[in-house]
Design a protein around this motif. Structure first.
Motif, PDB file in Angstrom:
ATOM      1  N   ARG A 120       1.009  -1.149  -0.178  1.00 38.65           N
ATOM      2  CA  ARG A 120       0.099   0.167   0.036  1.00 38.65           C
ATOM      3  C   ARG A 120       0.976   1.185   0.052  1.00 38.65           C
ATOM      4  O   ARG A 120       0.765   2.209  -0.872  1.00 38.65           O
ATOM      5  CB  ARG A 120      -1.010  -0.046   1.273  1.00 38.65           C
ATOM      6  CG  ARG A 120      -1.806   1.217   1.222  1.00 38.65           C
ATOM      7  CD  ARG A 120      -2.909   1.203   0.398  1.00 38.65           C
ATOM      8  NE  ARG A 120      -3.597   2.282   0.263  1.00 38.65           N
ATOM      9  CZ  ARG A 120      -4.573   2.548  -0.576  1.00 38.65           C
ATOM     10  NH1 ARG A 120      -5.109   1.813  -1.668  1.00 38.65           N
ATOM     11  NH2 ARG A 120      -5.201   3.949  -0.620  1.00 38.65           N
ATOM     12  N   ASP A 121       1.735   1.341   0.912  1.00 37.54           N
ATOM     13  CA  ASP A 121       2.802   2.533   1.198  1.00 37.54           C
ATOM     14  C   ASP A 121       3.672   1.911   2.076  1.00 37.54           C
ATOM     15  O   ASP A 121       3.453   1.634   3.286  1.00 37.54           O
ATOM     16  CB  ASP A 121       1.914   3.852   1.663  1.00 37.54           C
ATOM     17  CG  ASP A 121       1.274   4.268   0.714  1.00 37.54           C
ATOM     18  OD1 ASP A 121       1.615   4.806  -0.520  1.00 37.54           O
ATOM     19  OD2 ASP A 121      -0.141   4.643   0.945  1.00 37.54           O
ATOM     20  N   THR A 122       4.891   2.177   1.605  1.00 43.94           N
ATOM     21  CA  THR A 122       6.070   2.046   2.535  1.00 43.94           C
ATOM     22  C   THR A 122       6.953   3.149   2.497  1.00 43.94           C
ATOM     23  O   THR A 122       7.382   3.511   1.434  1.00 43.94           O
ATOM     24  CB  THR A 122       6.912   0.683   2.042  1.00 43.94           C
ATOM     25  OG1 THR A 122       5.979  -0.380   2.296  1.00 43.94           O
ATOM     26  CG2 THR A 122       8.063   0.408   2.906  1.00 43.94           C
ATOM     27  N   PHE A 123       7.415   3.804   3.605  1.00 44.21           N
ATOM     28  CA  PHE A 123       8.232   5.104   3.598  1.00 44.21           C
ATOM     29  C   PHE A 123       9.431   4.972   4.672  1.00 44.21           C
ATOM     30  O   PHE A 123       9.195   4.404   5.925  1.00 44.21           O
ATOM     31  CB  PHE A 123       7.317   6.169   3.784  1.00 44.21           C
ATOM     32  CG  PHE A 123       8.392   7.544   3.714  1.00 44.21           C
ATOM     33  CD1 PHE A 123       8.770   8.103   2.350  1.00 44.21           C
ATOM     34  CD2 PHE A 123       8.782   8.202   4.863  1.00 44.21           C
ATOM     35  CE1 PHE A 123       9.669   9.159   2.207  1.00 44.21           C
ATOM     36  CE2 PHE A 123       9.603   9.123   4.600  1.00 44.21           C
ATOM     37  CZ  PHE A 123       9.905   9.969   3.722  1.00 44.21           C
ATOM     38  N   ILE A 124      10.589   5.046   3.999  1.00 48.16           N
ATOM     39  CA  ILE A 124      11.654   5.204   5.209  1.00 48.16           C
ATOM     40  C   ILE A 124      12.383   6.538   5.179  1.00 48.16           C
ATOM     41  O   ILE A 124      12.978   6.967   4.014  1.00 48.16           O
ATOM     42  CB  ILE A 124      12.594   4.063   4.669  1.00 48.16           C
ATOM     43  CG1 ILE A 124      12.027   2.474   5.105  1.00 48.16           C
ATOM     44  CG2 ILE A 124      14.037   4.114   5.748  1.00 48.16           C
ATOM     45  CD1 ILE A 124      13.034   1.444   4.461  1.00 48.16           C
ATOM     46  N   GLU A 125      12.499   7.050   6.111  1.00 51.60           N
ATOM     47  CA  GLU A 125      13.097   8.264   6.443  1.00 51.60           C
ATOM     48  C   GLU A 125      14.723   8.316   6.747  1.00 51.60           C
ATOM     49  O   GLU A 125      15.028   7.250   7.317  1.00 51.60           O
ATOM     50  CB  GLU A 125      12.641   9.561   7.434  1.00 51.60           C
ATOM     51  CG  GLU A 125      12.898  10.925   7.567  1.00 51.60           C
ATOM     52  CD  GLU A 125      12.092  11.640   8.367  1.00 51.60           C
ATOM     53  OE1 GLU A 125      12.564  12.683   8.508  1.00 51.60           O
ATOM     54  OE2 GLU A 125      11.235  11.126   8.924  1.00 51.60           O
ATOM     55  N   VAL A 126      15.396   8.997   6.000  1.00 51.73           N
ATOM     56  CA  VAL A 126      16.936   8.941   6.141  1.00 51.73           C
ATOM     57  C   VAL A 126      17.356  10.296   6.270  1.00 51.73           C
ATOM     58  O   VAL A 126      16.787  11.328   5.765  1.00 51.73           O
ATOM     59  CB  VAL A 126      17.665   8.199   4.860  1.00 51.73           C
ATOM     60  CG1 VAL A 126      17.159   6.840   4.592  1.00 51.73           C
ATOM     61  CG2 VAL A 126      17.468   8.958   3.690  1.00 51.73           C
ATOM     62  N   PRO A 127      18.497  10.595   6.924  1.00 52.55           N
ATOM     63  CA  PRO A 127      19.027  11.883   7.326  1.00 52.55           C
ATOM     64  C   PRO A 127      19.554  12.700   5.712  1.00 52.55           C
ATOM     65  O   PRO A 127      19.900  11.774   4.951  1.00 52.55           O
ATOM     66  CB  PRO A 127      20.250  11.821   7.962  1.00 52.55           C
ATOM     67  CG  PRO A 127      20.166  10.348   8.677  1.00 52.55           C
ATOM     68  CD  PRO A 127      19.433   9.611   7.723  1.00 52.55           C
TER      69      PRO A 127
END
Length: 320
Positions: free
Chosen positions: A83-90
């Motif tokens: 559906r939605d996958t999100f990974i935050e990175v610096p």
């Protein structure tokens, strides 16, 4: 008969006694057995160390091969329906060397994957647009490009402007409906990127290059065919702030190899293409990436890129 050994004789390297007494022979055999018993633990230890070194060397070689492959974690498998996958990175510092646009230039960086923006049926229709356009040309090497905005088309070892090169024949290749679908898909991807990064979709502008790619396992003939090198979009194309890819074919079904790899320090991440899948990410060094070499079959995708700088914006393609 007893034959004695002359005292004071020393056997140097390469020397050998011609005559030994029977008593001396027995004494030497006894001494050798005693030394053998004493040396046995050391021989065993040496053998164990040798085996350990061989095993360790094999393990390190295996790890090196794994690192060269660059894939240690799969973010999105071909069989997943995300559906939605999100990974935050610096965020990297790449954006500091360009003009910043508040409310758009990345301050929240990361990468996302979704199978819920474009349907597989729409992806198949988009792929047919790419197939028809690329049927007019194609690279001699493994990677062919079609840019509907600028008209750039791979042809042999060079590029031509398909609108000028083929003239009125273009009307027989593409339709207004094709370009309308392309525009609609672009808008939905733009909306999804804006939502994921918490910015206004109106602050994003389509930028060049935005293009279809067709990749197979034909050997590279020019540097344009060498798509597998690691790179940073913001460094390669200064205008890029957000990059997206819409996959138009299926990993393991239409082609082998060709996975998308984020090259993170210590642990790389990969995305397995699936028709209709969209991956998107901020374009700086925080998302250094590459594409694996395609081993068999044909991989289709479209790269759609966005900038925060209106001076670098381009319009949607129109049928000329």
């Amino acid at each position: 008969m007893h034959v004695g050994v002359q005292k004071g004789v020393s056997w140097g390297a390469g020397s050998s006694p011609l005559v030994l007494t029977c008593g001396c022979d027995r004494s030497l055999r006894s001494a050798k057995k005693s030394r053998a018993r004493q040396d046995w633990p050391w021989r065993w230890l040496k053998a164990a160390l040798l085996v350990s070194l061989v095993v360790a060397g094999g393990f390190l070689s295996w790890r090196c091969l794994q690192n060269e492959d660059g894939v240690t974690e799969v973010l999105a498998r071909h069989g997943d329906n995300l559906r939605d996958t999100f990974i935050e990175v610096p965020c990297s510092e790449d954006y500091d060397s360009h003009k910043r646009f508040e409310g758009c230039t990345p301050r929240k960086c990361g990468r996302g994957v979704t199978d819920a923006v474009i349907t597989r049926e729409e992806a198949e229709r988009i792929r047919r647009i790419a197939e028809r356009g690329l049927s007019l040309g194609g690279s001699d090497g493994g990677a062919s490009i079609l840019d509907l905005h600028s008209g750039a088309l791979s042809l042999g070892k060079h590029f031509v402007n398909l609108y000028r090169y083929f003239g009125d024949k273009i009307q027989d290749i593409f339709t207004e409906e094709d370009f309308a679908l392309y525009r609609d898909v672009r808008q939905r991807i733009q909306q999804r990127i804006a939502q994921a990064f918490g910015i206004s979709a109106a602050s994003l502008y389509l930028t060049k290059p935005t293009f279809f790619s067709r990749i197979n396992n034909t050997g590279a003939k020019t540097t344009h065919d060498e798509y597998w090198h690691p790179h940073v979009d913001k460094v390669t194309y200064g205008s890029f702030d957000y990059t997206s890819l819409l996959y138009l074919s299926d990993y393991t079904e239409d082609f082998g190899g060709g996975r998308f790899v984020f090259m993170d320090a210590g642990s790389n991440k990969t995305i397995e293409p699936r028709a209709g899948r969209v991956s998107f990410f901020t374009s700086g060094s925080e998302n250094l990436h590459r594409v694996e070499k395609v081993q068999w079959g044909t991989r289709y995708a479209v790269t759609i890129s966005f900038t925060c700088n209106p001076d670098h914006g381009i319009g949607d393609p129109v049928l000329k």
